[in-house]
Design an enzyme around this catalytic site. Structure first.
Site, PDB file in Angstrom:
ATOM      1  N   ALA A  95      23.126  37.092 -10.919  1.00 49.41           N
ATOM      2  CA  ALA A  95      21.949  37.117 -11.790  1.00 49.41           C
ATOM      3  C   ALA A  95      21.200  38.439 -11.702  1.00 49.41           C
ATOM      4  O   ALA A  95      20.494  38.814 -12.623  1.00 49.41           O
ATOM      5  CB  ALA A  95      21.012  35.978 -11.409  1.00 49.41           C
ATOM      6  N   LYS A  96      21.353  39.145 -10.586  1.00 50.83           N
ATOM      7  CA  LYS A  96      20.692  40.436 -10.351  1.00 50.83           C
ATOM      8  C   LYS A  96      19.201  40.354 -10.662  1.00 50.83           C
ATOM      9  O   LYS A  96      18.636  41.231 -11.308  1.00 50.83           O
ATOM     10  CB  LYS A  96      21.387  41.553 -11.130  1.00 50.83           C
ATOM     11  N   ARG A  97      18.553  39.285 -10.181  1.00 48.62           N
ATOM     12  CA  ARG A  97      17.140  39.102 -10.395  1.00 48.62           C
ATOM     13  C   ARG A  97      16.323  39.923  -9.383  1.00 48.62           C
ATOM     14  O   ARG A  97      16.872  40.569  -8.491  1.00 48.62           O
ATOM     15  CB  ARG A  97      16.763  37.623 -10.267  1.00 48.62           C
TER      16      ARG A  97
ATOM     17  N   ASP B  99      22.494  45.359 -15.319  1.00 46.31           N
ATOM     18  CA  ASP B  99      23.844  45.044 -14.871  1.00 46.31           C
ATOM     19  C   ASP B  99      24.773  46.106 -15.441  1.00 46.31           C
ATOM     20  O   ASP B  99      24.320  46.990 -16.157  1.00 46.31           O
ATOM     21  CB  ASP B  99      24.222  43.635 -15.367  1.00 46.31           C
TER      22      ASP B  99
END
Lengths: 271, 271
Positions: A95-97, B99
């Site tokens: 998710a790369k939150r 991303d």
């Protein structure tokens, strides 16, 4: 899932393969598009064919969000299917939150409690109070971006910050965070020579390694420089496995490619 | 929406207020919980009461994802409601995504094309090829995290990178990206003294400024050091407005607090 349980699975299956479930409706076999939930049906077939060859599945959340509510439903069904049928498999929400404290807690609840993922990928830019809310969850893992496999990694990550590269500052600083034992790190395979340096800072942490195959990374090199006593590696392959074929034999073709990687891993583990 | 249209709205409304729609079911008036979609009903009431006082709405996506499919539905209804009834208002998906290339494109399509947001917040850690896919969309805006308002900002953002702070490297490097004219930046209000330095690097770019009020930032200071010729500021307030009351008068109370901020802005604009 505890790290110990993950290591047991790796030794049992002779595999440290993670399969990226990045489902793109333009790339999956066309016959699936007639079904009610093509994304889930595709994932289900891939999971049924590959679960004995891998120890982790990693859906990249972007691919699900791109399809709105239907995508979100497919994600829910996929994670439930894995947890019900293969609870021994480690699951990663890619998710790369990363947000301020109370917002990070919202994300953590969504991915750890509601969707029941074992782990989530997190961007480090906002620092300590954006990461620690995730670390507070017991037996859940926070996979911090350290050195990514894309060209843009050289924009900031490898720049010198007070005498060492930014990604090393991220590794070192994150070790001081509360519950840092719940940290893992993303380190791209395209930069195998960096693993020696990284292992000096985090000798035992698990590394999630994208970039083997499609992005040019080499499995042998990554293992040579990056493997720890307890393996400490999850090698991700997405496109190279799930899009091995776009005909009706897609699941078997995926299994074949997964098996090739698993066998290469078995040889390395038994050296 | 073009930047020019945003500036016209600011001058027309004498306001550069952005209202953060960060809906937490534990904080909204309890009578709303009986309705079918309390999140949307809350947002609708806030929007109806405040749209003439602000130029932007910013839902933080975490708060919607935390409620799964229902949250996602509420987000869709909210953005559609704004776009239909108040198309002159600038909308920000506070998503803090980032991303690798093809995945960023998926996120960009989801937020810009399907949900029809005017802009999205993006984390810079993965560099050029994680940001440029967003910049490729015409009349859409990418709001890059530069200097955030939380304590963790000091972990990395203010560290010296090759002679200047990381956030300045982010500002300078991002100016070299293709279609960089579509960039805006997040700069926290809690560090007003930084704005002078920031304006030397990006004299005209719009800055999204969280941290006024709840997090301790001061509107006068931010404007003194951060305002550009074309205003160039969107000041965000979330909790201070939307949770002004948790009784049945919540929308009027929100409007009152929004009006206070708008009038302070009007005074500044007419100085």
């Amino acid at each position: 899932m505890t790290t110990k349980e993950l290591i047991i699975q790796i030794k049992k299956k002779n595999s440290f393969l993670c399969i990226g479930l990045d489902v793109d409706l333009n790339k999956i076999p066309q016959h699936l598009l007639k079904l009610e939930d093509p994304i889930f049906e595709f994932n289900k077939a891939i999971i049924d064919a590959t679960h004995h060859l891998c120890v982790a599945y990693k859906p990249n959340i972007a691919f699900y969000e791109a399809y709105g509510i239907k995508g979100w439903q497919a994600l829910e069904k996929t994670i439930k299917y894995i947890n019900k049928n293969h609870p021994e498999i480690f699951t990663i929400a890619d998710a790369k939150r990363g947000d301020i404290g109370n917002t990070s807690t919202m994300y953590a609840k969504a991915f750890f409690e509601d969707l029941e993922f074992d782990s989530i990928t997190i961007a480090p830019y906002m620092g300590k109070d954006s990461v620690e809310p995730f670390l507070a969850f017991k037996n859940k893992h926070t996979i911090l971006l350290a050195l990514t496999s894309n060209q843009g990694a050289f924009d900031f990550q490898t720049k010198q910050v007070e005498g060492k590269e930014l990604y090393k500052q991220v590794l070192e600083t994150s070790k001081t965070y509360t519950n840092s034992e719940n940290l893992m790190y993303v380190v791209g395979a395209t930069k195998a020579e960096y693993f020696t340096e990284i292992r000096k800072i985090i000798p035992n942490s698990f590394l999630l390694v994208p970039g083997v195959g499609a992005q040019g990374g080499n499995l042998q090199d990554v293992c040579k420089y990056g493997m720890s006593e307890n393996v400490g590696l999850l090698i991700n392959s997405s496109r190279g496995i799930i899009y091995a074929s776009n005909n009706t034999d897609f699941a078997e073709a995926a299994a074949k490619n997964a098996k090739d990687l698993q066998q290469e891993m078995e040889t390395i583990l038994n050296k």
